[in-house]
Design a protein around this motif. Sequence first.
Motif, short mmCIF file in Angstrom:
data_model
loop_
_atom_site.label_atom_id
_atom_site.label_comp_id
_atom_site.label_asym_id
_atom_site.label_seq_id
_atom_site.Cartn_x
_atom_site.Cartn_y
_atom_site.Cartn_z
N PHE A 1 0.84 -1.20 0.00
CA PHE A 1 0.00 0.00 0.00
C PHE A 1 0.88 1.25 0.00
O PHE A 1 1.84 1.35 0.76
CB PHE A 1 -0.91 0.00 1.23
CG PHE A 1 -1.67 1.29 1.42
CD1 PHE A 1 -2.87 1.51 0.78
CD2 PHE A 1 -1.16 2.29 2.25
CE1 PHE A 1 -3.57 2.69 0.96
CE2 PHE A 1 -1.85 3.47 2.44
CZ PHE A 1 -3.06 3.67 1.78
N LYS A 2 0.52 2.22 -0.85
CA LYS A 2 1.27 3.48 -0.91
C LYS A 2 0.30 4.64 -1.13
O LYS A 2 -0.57 4.56 -1.98
CB LYS A 2 2.28 3.43 -2.05
CG LYS A 2 3.11 4.71 -2.20
CD LYS A 2 4.20 4.56 -3.24
CE LYS A 2 3.62 4.48 -4.64
NZ LYS A 2 4.69 4.45 -5.68
N LYS A 3 0.46 5.67 -0.32
CA LYS A 3 -0.37 6.87 -0.46
C LYS A 3 0.53 8.08 -0.64
O LYS A 3 1.44 8.31 0.16
CB LYS A 3 -1.27 7.06 0.75
CG LYS A 3 -2.19 8.29 0.63
CD LYS A 3 -3.16 8.37 1.78
CE LYS A 3 -4.07 9.59 1.65
NZ LYS A 3 -4.89 9.56 0.42
N HIS A 4 0.26 8.85 -1.67
CA HIS A 4 1.03 10.05 -1.97
C HIS A 4 0.31 11.27 -1.39
O HIS A 4 -0.87 11.47 -1.65
CB HIS A 4 1.17 10.18 -3.50
CG HIS A 4 1.92 11.39 -3.93
ND1 HIS A 4 1.85 11.90 -5.20
CD2 HIS A 4 2.77 12.21 -3.25
CE1 HIS A 4 2.59 12.96 -5.30
NE2 HIS A 4 3.17 13.19 -4.13
N ILE A 5 1.03 12.06 -0.60
CA ILE A 5 0.46 13.25 0.03
C ILE A 5 1.27 14.47 -0.41
O ILE A 5 2.49 14.52 -0.22
CB ILE A 5 0.48 13.14 1.57
CG1 ILE A 5 -0.28 11.91 2.03
CG2 ILE A 5 -0.09 14.40 2.20
CD1 ILE A 5 -0.14 11.63 3.51
N HIS A 6 0.59 15.44 -0.99
CA HIS A 6 1.25 16.68 -1.37
C HIS A 6 1.42 17.57 -0.15
O HIS A 6 0.53 17.63 0.72
CB HIS A 6 0.44 17.42 -2.43
CG HIS A 6 0.36 16.69 -3.74
ND1 HIS A 6 1.39 16.66 -4.65
CD2 HIS A 6 -0.64 15.94 -4.28
CE1 HIS A 6 1.04 15.93 -5.70
NE2 HIS A 6 -0.19 15.48 -5.50
N LEU A 7 2.53 18.28 -0.08
CA LEU A 7 2.73 19.23 1.00
C LEU A 7 1.68 20.33 0.93
O LEU A 7 1.21 20.68 -0.15
CB LEU A 7 4.13 19.85 0.92
CG LEU A 7 5.32 18.99 1.35
CD1 LEU A 7 6.60 19.78 1.15
CD2 LEU A 7 5.19 18.56 2.79
N SER A 8 1.34 20.87 2.08
CA SER A 8 0.41 22.00 2.10
C SER A 8 1.10 23.22 1.50
O SER A 8 2.34 23.30 1.48
CB SER A 8 -0.03 22.29 3.53
OG SER A 8 1.06 22.79 4.28
#
Length: 262
Positions: free
Chosen positions: A138-145
């Motif tokens: 499982f991999k989730k990509h989160i963009h910086l705020s």
Amino acid sequence: MVESSEEKKKKTTTLPYLPHELIFQILLRLPVKSLTRFKSVRKSWFSLISAPHFANSHFQLTSAKHAASRIMFISTLSHETRSIDFKAFLNDDDPASLNITFSLTRSHFPVEIRGSCRGFILLYRPPDIYIWNPSTGFKKHIHLSPVDSKSVAQCQGFGYDQSRDDYLVVSLSYNPSAFSTHLKFFSVRDNTWKEIEGNYFPYGVLSSCREGLLFNGVIHWLALRRDLGLTVIVAFDLMERKLFEIPIPSDFVHRASGHSGL
């Protein structure tokens, strides 16, 4: 009375009935990789294994039997990951080293491990954050705020809020040109960033302490009180979602003062 061939075939192909609770208990004792494969066996199994209650029960049972004892290394450029069983290493047994490659697009920036919790690893490579489970893939990509993307120094931490069944990525960022520090967290359940507002955070980020240490439901960082010129421990409570400060013994601060550059 003679049975027809269809009735005989039906009897031989009918699966024995197993109560739902028994299936739950059997699946609960399987490793994560097996559970991932068994999701495709039946729709009811997929729903059962995907349920948050099952995930929590599986983690509690697994952690009670096998204390976390793996050390993980990651190559900053090739992204090859090696996981070593620490207990087996100490006992001169086969440490069962696992080599897994974390797939990312090419970049000049290195990948850093910024935290871990309940089988998940928090990875940071500017300007992005990733949550990764090596066991399930499982991999989730989160963009910086937007605020973090403009900050020079950043600390991240990762943990689990049991009261809300939610994983949080916590970011403490410092912009020296504006003399401002921002605290925010990303809720995996809500899939959004939220900023803690209404408070003044007089903390500068130490370059050597970018990774938050998780202990007892609280993430800890070593930071600098800009107004007092003191090194302190800054802690974020995952359930209360509040930041507080822990003083450091004066003798330790004196010894560590030579390694606290921003």
